[in-house]
Design a protein around this motif. Structure first.
Motif, PDB file in Angstrom:
ATOM      1  N   VAL A 388       0.806  -1.231   0.000  1.00  0.00           N
ATOM      2  CA  VAL A 388       0.000   0.000   0.000  1.00  0.00           C
ATOM      3  C   VAL A 388       0.831   1.269   0.000  1.00  0.00           C
ATOM      4  CG1 VAL A 388      -1.928  -1.165   1.142  1.00  0.00           C
ATOM      5  CG2 VAL A 388      -0.192   0.007   2.530  1.00  0.00           C
ATOM      6  N   GLY A 389       2.168   1.155  -0.046  1.00  0.00           N
ATOM      7  CA  GLY A 389       3.009   2.347  -0.050  1.00  0.00           C
ATOM      8  C   GLY A 389       2.863   3.140   1.229  1.00  0.00           C
ATOM      9  N   ASP A 390       2.894   4.472   1.112  1.00  0.00           N
ATOM     10  CA  ASP A 390       2.788   5.327   2.300  1.00  0.00           C
ATOM     11  C   ASP A 390       1.421   5.249   2.960  1.00  0.00           C
ATOM     12  OD1 ASP A 390       5.378   6.183   2.031  1.00  0.00           O
ATOM     13  OD2 ASP A 390       4.862   7.961   0.840  1.00  0.00           O
ATOM     14  N   GLY A 391       0.468   4.590   2.294  1.00  0.00           N
ATOM     15  CA  GLY A 391      -0.859   4.430   2.884  1.00  0.00           C
ATOM     16  C   GLY A 391      -0.855   3.668   4.192  1.00  0.00           C
ATOM     17  N   TRP A 392       0.261   2.997   4.497  1.00  0.00           N
ATOM     18  CA  TRP A 392       0.306   2.238   5.750  1.00  0.00           C
ATOM     19  C   TRP A 392       0.096   3.159   6.949  1.00  0.00           C
ATOM     20  CZ3 TRP A 392       3.410   2.837   9.979  1.00  0.00           C
ATOM     21  CH2 TRP A 392       4.580   3.601   9.836  1.00  0.00           C
ATOM     22  N   ARG A 393       0.583   4.397   6.854  1.00  0.00           N
ATOM     23  CA  ARG A 393       0.428   5.322   7.989  1.00  0.00           C
ATOM     24  C   ARG A 393      -1.043   5.668   8.206  1.00  0.00           C
ATOM     25  NH1 ARG A 393       4.577   7.143  10.552  1.00  0.00           N
ATOM     26  NH2 ARG A 393       6.681   7.004   9.656  1.00  0.00           N
ATOM     27  N   LYS A 394      -1.759   5.918   7.132  1.00  0.00           N
ATOM     28  CA  LYS A 394      -3.188   6.221   7.235  1.00  0.00           C
ATOM     29  C   LYS A 394      -3.934   5.037   7.844  1.00  0.00           C
ATOM     30  CE  LYS A 394      -7.112   7.650   4.370  1.00  0.00           C
ATOM     31  NZ  LYS A 394      -7.543   8.045   2.999  1.00  0.00           N
ATOM     32  N   ILE A 395      -3.586   3.834   7.392  1.00  0.00           N
ATOM     33  CA  ILE A 395      -4.229   2.621   7.903  1.00  0.00           C
ATOM     34  C   ILE A 395      -3.988   2.467   9.396  1.00  0.00           C
ATOM     35  CG2 ILE A 395      -4.139   0.091   7.805  1.00  0.00           C
ATOM     36  CD1 ILE A 395      -3.328   0.483   4.787  1.00  0.00           C
ATOM     37  N   TYR A 396      -2.742   2.606   9.816  1.00  0.00           N
ATOM     38  CA  TYR A 396      -2.405   2.373  11.223  1.00  0.00           C
ATOM     39  C   TYR A 396      -2.904   3.506  12.112  1.00  0.00           C
ATOM     40  CZ  TYR A 396       0.072  -1.992  10.594  1.00  0.00           C
ATOM     41  OH  TYR A 396       0.360  -3.316  10.359  1.00  0.00           O
ATOM     42  N   ASP A 397      -2.913   4.743  11.626  1.00  0.00           N
ATOM     43  CA  ASP A 397      -3.497   5.845  12.395  1.00  0.00           C
ATOM     44  C   ASP A 397      -4.981   5.587  12.632  1.00  0.00           C
ATOM     45  OD1 ASP A 397      -1.121   7.183  12.574  1.00  0.00           O
ATOM     46  OD2 ASP A 397      -1.549   8.598  10.946  1.00  0.00           O
ATOM     47  N   TYR A 398      -5.659   5.137  11.586  1.00  0.00           N
ATOM     48  CA  TYR A 398      -7.090   4.859  11.717  1.00  0.00           C
ATOM     49  C   TYR A 398      -7.319   3.717  12.714  1.00  0.00           C
ATOM     50  CZ  TYR A 398     -11.912   3.756  10.432  1.00  0.00           C
ATOM     51  OH  TYR A 398     -13.269   3.525  10.474  1.00  0.00           O
ATOM     52  N   ALA A 399      -6.528   2.649  12.585  1.00  0.00           N
ATOM     53  CA  ALA A 399      -6.699   1.496  13.478  1.00  0.00           C
ATOM     54  C   ALA A 399      -6.462   1.875  14.936  1.00  0.00           C
ATOM     55  CB  ALA A 399      -5.758   0.380  13.053  1.00  0.00           C
ATOM     56  N   LEU A 400      -5.472   2.714  15.181  1.00  0.00           N
ATOM     57  CA  LEU A 400      -5.184   3.130  16.552  1.00  0.00           C
ATOM     58  C   LEU A 400      -6.287   4.034  17.110  1.00  0.00           C
ATOM     59  CD1 LEU A 400      -1.362   3.768  16.185  1.00  0.00           C
ATOM     60  CD2 LEU A 400      -2.402   2.089  17.719  1.00  0.00           C
ATOM     61  N   LYS A 401      -6.788   4.938  16.288  1.00  0.00           N
ATOM     62  CA  LYS A 401      -7.816   5.872  16.749  1.00  0.00           C
ATOM     63  C   LYS A 401      -9.167   5.194  16.928  1.00  0.00           C
ATOM     64  CE  LYS A 401      -5.657   9.934  14.649  1.00  0.00           C
ATOM     65  NZ  LYS A 401      -5.718  10.907  13.514  1.00  0.00           N
ATOM     66  N   ASN A 402      -9.365   4.066  16.265  1.00  0.00           N
ATOM     67  CA  ASN A 402     -10.667   3.408  16.301  1.00  0.00           C
ATOM     68  C   ASN A 402     -10.645   2.070  17.033  1.00  0.00           C
ATOM     69  OD1 ASN A 402     -12.709   5.024  14.448  1.00  0.00           O
ATOM     70  ND2 ASN A 402     -10.683   5.160  13.506  1.00  0.00           N
ATOM     71  N   ASP A 403      -9.674   1.938  17.926  1.00  0.00           N
ATOM     72  CA  ASP A 403      -9.650   0.826  18.895  1.00  0.00           C
ATOM     73  C   ASP A 403      -9.549  -0.556  18.275  1.00  0.00           C
ATOM     74  OD1 ASP A 403      -9.858   2.621  21.033  1.00  0.00           O
ATOM     75  OD2 ASP A 403     -12.044   2.671  20.860  1.00  0.00           O
ATOM     76  N   PHE A 404      -8.832  -0.679  17.155  1.00  0.00           N
ATOM     77  CA  PHE A 404      -8.523  -2.005  16.641  1.00  0.00           C
ATOM     78  C   PHE A 404      -7.483  -2.668  17.544  1.00  0.00           C
ATOM     79  CE2 PHE A 404     -10.741  -0.520  13.007  1.00  0.00           C
ATOM     80  CZ  PHE A 404     -11.067  -1.631  12.230  1.00  0.00           C
ATOM     81  N   ARG A 405      -7.556  -3.990  17.624  1.00  0.00           N
ATOM     82  CA  ARG A 405      -6.612  -4.774  18.418  1.00  0.00           C
ATOM     83  C   ARG A 405      -5.434  -5.176  17.533  1.00  0.00           C
ATOM     84  NH1 ARG A 405      -8.786  -8.462  22.353  1.00  0.00           N
ATOM     85  NH2 ARG A 405      -8.265 -10.165  20.936  1.00  0.00           N
ATOM     86  N   PHE A 406      -4.214  -5.142  18.112  1.00  0.00           N
ATOM     87  CA  PHE A 406      -2.997  -5.314  17.330  1.00  0.00           C
ATOM     88  C   PHE A 406      -2.299  -6.651  17.618  1.00  0.00           C
ATOM     89  CE2 PHE A 406      -3.790  -1.124  16.179  1.00  0.00           C
ATOM     90  CZ  PHE A 406      -2.823  -0.612  15.318  1.00  0.00           C
ATOM     91  N   LEU A 407      -1.455  -7.031  16.667  1.00  0.00           N
ATOM     92  CA  LEU A 407      -0.530  -8.165  16.697  1.00  0.00           C
ATOM     93  C   LEU A 407      -1.260  -9.509  16.585  1.00  0.00           C
ATOM     94  CD1 LEU A 407       2.150  -6.812  19.221  1.00  0.00           C
ATOM     95  CD2 LEU A 407       1.827  -6.312  16.791  1.00  0.00           C
ATOM     96  N   SER A 408      -0.626 -10.579  17.026  1.00  0.00           N
ATOM     97  CA  SER A 408      -1.022 -11.941  16.634  1.00  0.00           C
ATOM     98  C   SER A 408      -2.477 -12.281  16.905  1.00  0.00           C
ATOM     99  CB  SER A 408      -0.117 -12.962  17.338  1.00  0.00           C
ATOM    100  OG  SER A 408       1.200 -12.855  16.870  1.00  0.00           O
ATOM    101  N   TYR A 409      -2.991 -11.897  18.065  1.00  0.00           N
ATOM    102  CA  TYR A 409      -4.375 -12.195  18.416  1.00  0.00           C
ATOM    103  C   TYR A 409      -5.292 -11.003  18.127  1.00  0.00           C
ATOM    104  CZ  TYR A 409      -3.968 -16.787  20.714  1.00  0.00           C
ATOM    105  OH  TYR A 409      -3.817 -18.132  20.981  1.00  0.00           O
ATOM    106  N   GLY A 410      -4.806 -10.052  17.353  1.00  0.00           N
ATOM    107  CA  GLY A 410      -5.562  -8.837  17.100  1.00  0.00           C
ATOM    108  C   GLY A 410      -6.535  -8.958  15.939  1.00  0.00           C
ATOM    109  N   ASP A 411      -7.029  -7.811  15.507  1.00  0.00           N
ATOM    110  CA  ASP A 411      -7.998  -7.741  14.427  1.00  0.00           C
ATOM    111  C   ASP A 411      -7.319  -7.888  13.068  1.00  0.00           C
ATOM    112  OD1 ASP A 411     -10.387  -7.361  15.970  1.00  0.00           O
ATOM    113  OD2 ASP A 411      -9.728  -5.313  16.384  1.00  0.00           O
ATOM    114  N   SER A 412      -8.147  -7.887  12.038  1.00  0.00           N
ATOM    115  CA  SER A 412      -7.689  -8.176  10.679  1.00  0.00           C
ATOM    116  C   SER A 412      -7.770  -6.933   9.794  1.00  0.00           C
ATOM    117  CB  SER A 412      -8.566  -9.290  10.093  1.00  0.00           C
ATOM    118  OG  SER A 412      -8.244  -9.546   8.736  1.00  0.00           O
TER     119      SER A 412
END
Length: 417
Positions: A388-412
């Motif tokens: 996704v190129g630099d889009g990774w930052r947008k994705i991860y900012d959104y996931a952090l702000k919207n309470d997604f769960r991270f790493l192995s047992y996290g969300d998809s």
């Protein structure tokens, strides 16, 4: 963007991951995880439940998963004089080097391992006794040599009640190796939830975690929606958790992982690419395998390497630094690889890969990737940027702000190129 992946600054792939965002335990149900959907072409993000995945894949999509199974790679041997046990963590089989033959052996095997508390292990072999049905199994380990932080050890075992394979011994005597960042011991629930429902062949020391969300119901709905499911085998190594300690990628040695694919799959992928239909990889391990197959096909296509036996099928860390390899169309590379397998009478191709995927290398073999959310400054995050190129930052900012769960047992997430 640097011209070579070697020059990529690792600090450019850092972000702040609060401890409370790391999922320490799996979601209440496999298919109940959240999924972030991102289209690189538009930059749009939306959310769905993972069980709704079949609704957003076009009919005719070929989805590829990794059917490796996690072994009980963590062993604890008591010291003769008491004290904390010595932890022996199995990394890679050495003798036999093949996972299937090693785990099927019934006398002695050798492994590359990490040893926790090695200084307290003064001399001689160590032994543990584990219950097995109504009897027990005795497992002995002896150090043979040391290579930097890792050791080569020999395992021998005995049970008066049964003739056991080493895989059966590990199942009885070892524990499932959860990732270190979970910061907890393995629990009974993990025995089921840290394996995918399509896991078949033992050999991994870490789960292909993108596949943990799949359920039989989701897979049935995929088939009903004319979405084809196929599998590769890539045994996940502990190196997947190795942090990048160097300032640039050029100083980071990628870990080696073994893979195996059928000729039928290679032919089927070639057809999919020739017809211009979508391919979606389940997880970074599957994507590494597919990109490695592309490299082998490109080297055959352009005659840049000769392959004379199994040991030749090694894909190097910087294989995609070669412009012709990087630019070769997958329809051509997979067709060439299929011809090579036909000429050699190969129903299965097995090899090893150290391939490193980054924004410089990009990806060729998939239109989309299903994956969890990864650690900062990791090679897995660089792989996301390859999609996704630099889009990774947008994705991860959104996931952090919207309470997604991270790493192995996290969300998809479902990421479209």
């Amino acid at each position: 963007m640097p011209l070579s992946a070697r020059d990529i600054s690792v600090d450019s792939f850092d972000y702040s991951l609060p401890e409370d965002r790391i999922a320490r335990f799996p979601a209440s149900s496999r298919g109940g995880a959240r999924q972030l959907v991102y289209h690189a072409s538009s930059g749009l993000i939306r959310e769905q439940n993972f069980r709704d995945l079949p609704d957003c894949l076009p009919a005719g999509t070929l989805i590829v998963g990794n059917n490796t199974r996690v072994i009980h790679a963590r062993l604890h041997f008591p010291l003769p004089n008491g004290g904390r046990p010595i932890e022996v963590f199995c990394l890679d089989p050495i003798a036999p080097a093949d996972h299937t033959r090693n785990l099927g052996a019934r006398t002695q095997v050798q492994w590359k391992v990490l040893i926790g508390g090695n200084r307290r292990w003064k001399k001689g072999p160590l032994e543990l006794v584990a219950p097995l049905g109504r009897g027990e199994v005795r497992l002995r380990v002896e150090r043979i040599s040391r290579q930097e932080q890792a050791f080569t050890v020999a395992f021998t075992w005995f049970s008066a009640d049964a003739e056991l394979t080493f895989g059966e011994v590990l199942e009885a005597a070892g524990t499932l190796p959860l990732p270190p960042y979970l910061g907890r011991a393995t629990e009974a629930e993990d025995e089921e939830r840290y394996q995918t429902v399509f896991a078949k062949t033992e050999g991994s020391v870490a789960a292909p975690t993108a596949g943990l969300h799949f359920t039989p119901e989701v897979m049935q709905r995929l088939r009903a929606g004319r979405i084809e499911w196929r599998e590769v085998l890539l045994h996940v190594g502990a190196g997947t958790f190795r942090p990048v300690a160097s300032p640039t990628l050029g100083g980071h040695p990628m870990h080696k992982e073994s893979f195996s694919v059928s000729h039928e799959l290679v032919r089927r992928l070639a057809e999919q690419y020739l017809n211009g239909r979508p391919v979606v990889a389940v997880g970074t391990t599957t994507l590494r395998c597919l990109e490695s197959l592309h490299v082998l096909g490109a080297q055959l296509l352009y005659g840049t390497r000769q392959f004379t036996g199994h040991d030749d099928y090694l894909v190097g860390q910087w294989a995609l630094e070669d412009e012709r390899t990087r630019g070769a169309p997958p329809a051509a590379t997979f067709t060439q690889l299929s011809k090579h397998m036909s000429a050699g009478g190969l129903t299965t191709l097995s090899g090893e890969t150290e391939i490193l995927l980054s924004p410089v290398s990009g990806v060729r073999t998939v239109n989309g990737l299903i994956t969890n959310f990864h650690q900062p400054k990791s090679t897995l995050l660089l792989l996301i940027a390859a999609i996704v190129g630099d889009g990774w930052r947008k994705i991860y900012d959104y996931a952090l702000k919207n309470d997604f769960r991270f790493l192995s047992y996290g969300d998809s997430s479902l990421l479209w190129r």
